[in-house]
Design a protein around this motif. Sequence first.
Motif, PDB file in Angstrom:
ATOM      1  N   LEU A  81       0.805  -1.222   0.000  1.00 54.54           N
ATOM      2  CA  LEU A  81       0.000   0.000   0.000  1.00 54.54           C
ATOM      3  C   LEU A  81       0.838   1.273   0.000  1.00 54.54           C
ATOM      4  CD1 LEU A  81      -2.726  -1.117   2.559  1.00 54.54           C
ATOM      5  CD2 LEU A  81      -2.916  -1.062   0.060  1.00 54.54           C
ATOM      6  N   PHE A  82       2.007   1.214   0.624  1.00 52.49           N
ATOM      7  CA  PHE A  82       2.882   2.392   0.725  1.00 52.49           C
ATOM      8  C   PHE A  82       4.295   2.009   0.297  1.00 52.49           C
ATOM      9  CE2 PHE A  82      -0.247   2.553   4.218  1.00 52.49           C
ATOM     10  CZ  PHE A  82      -0.955   3.687   3.836  1.00 52.49           C
ATOM     11  N   PRO A  83       4.544   1.838  -1.007  1.00 48.37           N
ATOM     12  CA  PRO A  83       5.876   1.382  -1.445  1.00 48.37           C
ATOM     13  C   PRO A  83       7.007   2.338  -1.081  1.00 48.37           C
ATOM     14  CG  PRO A  83       4.479   1.932  -3.335  1.00 48.37           C
ATOM     15  CD  PRO A  83       3.630   2.052  -2.114  1.00 48.37           C
ATOM     16  N   GLN A  84       6.710   3.609  -0.889  1.00 44.01           N
ATOM     17  CA  GLN A  84       7.740   4.585  -0.556  1.00 44.01           C
ATOM     18  C   GLN A  84       7.843   4.815   0.949  1.00 44.01           C
ATOM     19  OE1 GLN A  84       4.767   5.013  -1.625  1.00 44.01           O
ATOM     20  NE2 GLN A  84       3.961   7.059  -1.434  1.00 44.01           N
ATOM     21  N   ILE A  85       7.378   3.883   1.755  1.00 42.82           N
ATOM     22  CA  ILE A  85       7.320   4.070   3.214  1.00 42.82           C
ATOM     23  C   ILE A  85       8.691   4.335   3.824  1.00 42.82           C
ATOM     24  CG2 ILE A  85       7.489   1.653   3.912  1.00 42.82           C
ATOM     25  CD1 ILE A  85       5.220   2.361   5.950  1.00 42.82           C
ATOM     26  N   ASN A  86       9.746   3.716   3.309  1.00 44.71           N
ATOM     27  CA  ASN A  86      11.078   3.930   3.876  1.00 44.71           C
ATOM     28  C   ASN A  86      11.634   5.303   3.556  1.00 44.71           C
ATOM     29  OD1 ASN A  86      11.235   1.445   5.162  1.00 44.71           O
ATOM     30  ND2 ASN A  86      12.046   0.440   3.348  1.00 44.71           N
ATOM     31  N   ASP A  87      11.067   5.986   2.561  1.00 43.94           N
ATOM     32  CA  ASP A  87      11.545   7.321   2.192  1.00 43.94           C
ATOM     33  C   ASP A  87      10.947   8.422   3.057  1.00 43.94           C
ATOM     34  OD1 ASP A  87      12.929   6.060   0.168  1.00 43.94           O
ATOM     35  OD2 ASP A  87      11.351   6.386  -1.314  1.00 43.94           O
ATOM     36  N   ILE A  88       9.860   8.131   3.751  1.00 42.16           N
ATOM     37  CA  ILE A  88       9.185   9.128   4.588  1.00 42.16           C
ATOM     38  C   ILE A  88       9.425   8.742   6.043  1.00 42.16           C
ATOM     39  CG2 ILE A  88       6.987  10.233   5.117  1.00 42.16           C
ATOM     40  CD1 ILE A  88       6.032   9.212   2.330  1.00 42.16           C
ATOM     41  N   VAL A  89      10.320   9.497   6.697  1.00 34.62           N
ATOM     42  CA  VAL A  89      10.795   9.125   8.030  1.00 34.62           C
ATOM     43  C   VAL A  89       9.653   8.962   9.027  1.00 34.62           C
ATOM     44  CG1 VAL A  89      12.218   9.854   9.974  1.00 34.62           C
ATOM     45  CG2 VAL A  89      13.047  10.147   7.655  1.00 34.62           C
ATOM     46  N   TRP A  90       8.760   9.927   9.131  1.00 32.73           N
ATOM     47  CA  TRP A  90       7.702   9.843  10.145  1.00 32.73           C
ATOM     48  C   TRP A  90       6.757   8.679   9.862  1.00 32.73           C
ATOM     49  CZ3 TRP A  90       2.568  10.108   9.039  1.00 32.73           C
ATOM     50  CH2 TRP A  90       2.206  10.648   7.805  1.00 32.73           C
ATOM     51  N   LEU A  91       6.526   8.365   8.576  1.00 35.08           N
ATOM     52  CA  LEU A  91       5.655   7.248   8.231  1.00 35.08           C
ATOM     53  C   LEU A  91       6.314   5.910   8.588  1.00 35.08           C
ATOM     54  CD1 LEU A  91       2.876   6.753   7.019  1.00 35.08           C
ATOM     55  CD2 LEU A  91       3.935   6.641   4.767  1.00 35.08           C
ATOM     56  N   ASN A  92       7.631   5.869   8.447  1.00 33.95           N
ATOM     57  CA  ASN A  92       8.383   4.687   8.839  1.00 33.95           C
ATOM     58  C   ASN A  92       8.269   4.469  10.350  1.00 33.95           C
ATOM     59  OD1 ASN A  92      10.094   2.515   8.766  1.00 33.95           O
ATOM     60  ND2 ASN A  92      11.810   3.619   7.893  1.00 33.95           N
ATOM     61  N   TYR A  93       8.327   5.550  11.116  1.00 35.49           N
ATOM     62  CA  TYR A  93       8.177   5.462  12.566  1.00 35.49           C
ATOM     63  C   TYR A  93       6.770   4.988  12.946  1.00 35.49           C
ATOM     64  CZ  TYR A  93      12.595   7.919  13.373  1.00 35.49           C
ATOM     65  OH  TYR A  93      13.907   8.266  13.434  1.00 35.49           O
ATOM     66  N   VAL A  94       5.774   5.522  12.270  1.00 34.05           N
ATOM     67  CA  VAL A  94       4.397   5.101  12.539  1.00 34.05           C
ATOM     68  C   VAL A  94       4.236   3.610  12.253  1.00 34.05           C
ATOM     69  CG1 VAL A  94       1.988   5.357  11.792  1.00 34.05           C
ATOM     70  CG2 VAL A  94       3.390   7.389  12.176  1.00 34.05           C
ATOM     71  N   GLN A  95       4.834   3.155  11.150  1.00 30.83           N
ATOM     72  CA  GLN A  95       4.778   1.724  10.820  1.00 30.83           C
ATOM     73  C   GLN A  95       5.419   0.882  11.934  1.00 30.83           C
ATOM     74  OE1 GLN A  95       7.563   0.313   8.029  1.00 30.83           O
ATOM     75  NE2 GLN A  95       6.502  -1.605   7.662  1.00 30.83           N
ATOM     76  N   MET A  96       6.564   1.331  12.457  1.00 25.10           N
ATOM     77  CA  MET A  96       7.241   0.590  13.529  1.00 25.10           C
ATOM     78  C   MET A  96       6.369   0.480  14.776  1.00 25.10           C
ATOM     79  SD  MET A  96      11.119   1.941  13.457  1.00 25.10           S
ATOM     80  CE  MET A  96      11.921   2.308  11.920  1.00 25.10           C
ATOM     81  N   ILE A  97       5.732   1.587  15.141  1.00 30.70           N
ATOM     82  CA  ILE A  97       4.874   1.577  16.329  1.00 30.70           C
ATOM     83  C   ILE A  97       3.687   0.642  16.133  1.00 30.70           C
ATOM     84  CG2 ILE A  97       3.311   2.974  17.742  1.00 30.70           C
ATOM     85  CD1 ILE A  97       5.185   5.358  17.220  1.00 30.70           C
ATOM     86  N   ILE A  98       3.017   0.764  14.991  1.00 26.18           N
ATOM     87  CA  ILE A  98       1.844  -0.074  14.728  1.00 26.18           C
ATOM     88  C   ILE A  98       2.239  -1.541  14.662  1.00 26.18           C
ATOM     89  CG2 ILE A  98       0.044  -0.623  13.033  1.00 26.18           C
ATOM     90  CD1 ILE A  98      -0.017   2.393  12.353  1.00 26.18           C
ATOM     91  N   MET A  99       3.359  -1.842  13.975  1.00 24.28           N
ATOM     92  CA  MET A  99       3.787  -3.236  13.863  1.00 24.28           C
ATOM     93  C   MET A  99       4.129  -3.811  15.236  1.00 24.28           C
ATOM     94  SD  MET A  99       6.689  -5.152  11.614  1.00 24.28           S
ATOM     95  CE  MET A  99       5.930  -4.836  10.055  1.00 24.28           C
ATOM     96  N   SER A 100       4.822  -3.039  16.053  1.00 23.03           N
ATOM     97  CA  SER A 100       5.161  -3.520  17.399  1.00 23.03           C
ATOM     98  C   SER A 100       3.901  -3.793  18.209  1.00 23.03           C
ATOM     99  CB  SER A 100       6.019  -2.495  18.142  1.00 23.03           C
ATOM    100  OG  SER A 100       7.275  -2.391  17.570  1.00 23.03           O
ATOM    101  N   PHE A 101       2.958  -2.891  18.118  1.00 22.29           N
ATOM    102  CA  PHE A 101       1.733  -3.058  18.887  1.00 22.29           C
ATOM    103  C   PHE A 101       0.922  -4.257  18.398  1.00 22.29           C
ATOM    104  CE2 PHE A 101      -2.721  -2.303  19.859  1.00 22.29           C
ATOM    105  CZ  PHE A 101      -2.655  -2.129  21.234  1.00 22.29           C
ATOM    106  N   LEU A 102       0.684  -4.326  17.089  1.00 21.17           N
ATOM    107  CA  LEU A 102      -0.172  -5.384  16.542  1.00 21.17           C
ATOM    108  C   LEU A 102       0.461  -6.769  16.603  1.00 21.17           C
ATOM    109  CD1 LEU A 102      -1.775  -3.763  13.364  1.00 21.17           C
ATOM    110  CD2 LEU A 102      -2.866  -4.256  15.551  1.00 21.17           C
ATOM    111  N   SER A 103       1.733  -6.861  16.243  1.00 22.38           N
ATOM    112  CA  SER A 103       2.318  -8.194  16.101  1.00 22.38           C
ATOM    113  C   SER A 103       3.002  -8.717  17.359  1.00 22.38           C
ATOM    114  CB  SER A 103       3.306  -8.213  14.940  1.00 22.38           C
ATOM    115  OG  SER A 103       4.421  -7.420  15.226  1.00 22.38           O
ATOM    116  N   VAL A 104       3.304  -7.849  18.304  1.00 19.89           N
ATOM    117  CA  VAL A 104       3.989  -8.315  19.512  1.00 19.89           C
ATOM    118  C   VAL A 104       3.118  -8.139  20.751  1.00 19.89           C
ATOM    119  CG1 VAL A 104       6.024  -8.018  20.973  1.00 19.89           C
ATOM    120  CG2 VAL A 104       6.249  -7.852  18.503  1.00 19.89           C
ATOM    121  N   PHE A 105       2.707  -6.912  21.000  1.00 18.51           N
ATOM    122  CA  PHE A 105       1.990  -6.636  22.242  1.00 18.51           C
ATOM    123  C   PHE A 105       0.591  -7.248  22.258  1.00 18.51           C
ATOM    124  CE2 PHE A 105      -0.902  -4.005  24.759  1.00 18.51           C
ATOM    125  CZ  PHE A 105      -0.333  -4.169  26.007  1.00 18.51           C
ATOM    126  N   LEU A 106      -0.176  -7.071  21.187  1.00 14.18           N
ATOM    127  CA  LEU A 106      -1.563  -7.532  21.178  1.00 14.18           C
ATOM    128  C   LEU A 106      -1.690  -9.041  21.404  1.00 14.18           C
ATOM    129  CD1 LEU A 106      -4.472  -6.551  20.941  1.00 14.18           C
ATOM    130  CD2 LEU A 106      -4.310  -6.914  18.475  1.00 14.18           C
TER     131      LEU A 106
END
Length: 181
Positions: free
Chosen positions: A24-49
């Motif tokens: 959905l977001f092929p340029q995600i690594n080029d946008i720093v804040w979006l990359n950070y948002v992805q890290m937070i969401i991934m950590s929450f969904l795949s580890v914490f939840l």
Amino acid sequence: MNVCFILVLSVILQLLFGFLTKLLFPQINDIVWLNYVQMIIMSFLSVFLPAYLYLKDEKKKYFTDCFSGVKPDITIVIVALIGVCSQYAGIIVNIPVRIIIELLGGTAANNLPEINSFGAFLFSVIVMCIIPAVLEEVMFRGVVFNYFRQFGKRAAVIISSLLFAIMHFDFTNFFATLLIG
């Protein structure tokens, strides 16, 4: 729910979320804040939840015996020192792996966003160090370590550290992540 189900669910969610964000977001690594948002969401969904659902379902007091008799201020200092020392030890442990990769003609990828200000540094520490560390502790100490404690503390440490390293899906940092785990 059992621990194997939680670990498999965590891996599936991590792979699925990573695939969907790249799609959905092929340029995600080029946008720093979006990359950070992805890290937070991934950590929450795949580890914490998954870990939270397991702990809630089990209704066990997992973290209460770890800190009995320890003052919180001392614990915070000790944990911070262990974290800093582990990071530098991890860098040293990774040197032989990186040398081998370079000798074989490869390069070790660096997928970290560029940090160009003190504010970006603080934000990256929160997003890449503090949030994942807390969420991963719930999974790997609250669920995995405590489950494998029935086989002895040494076995629990080794198995939880090994699973911690494997679940990061990063061969070049495997031994460092194993040490930190």
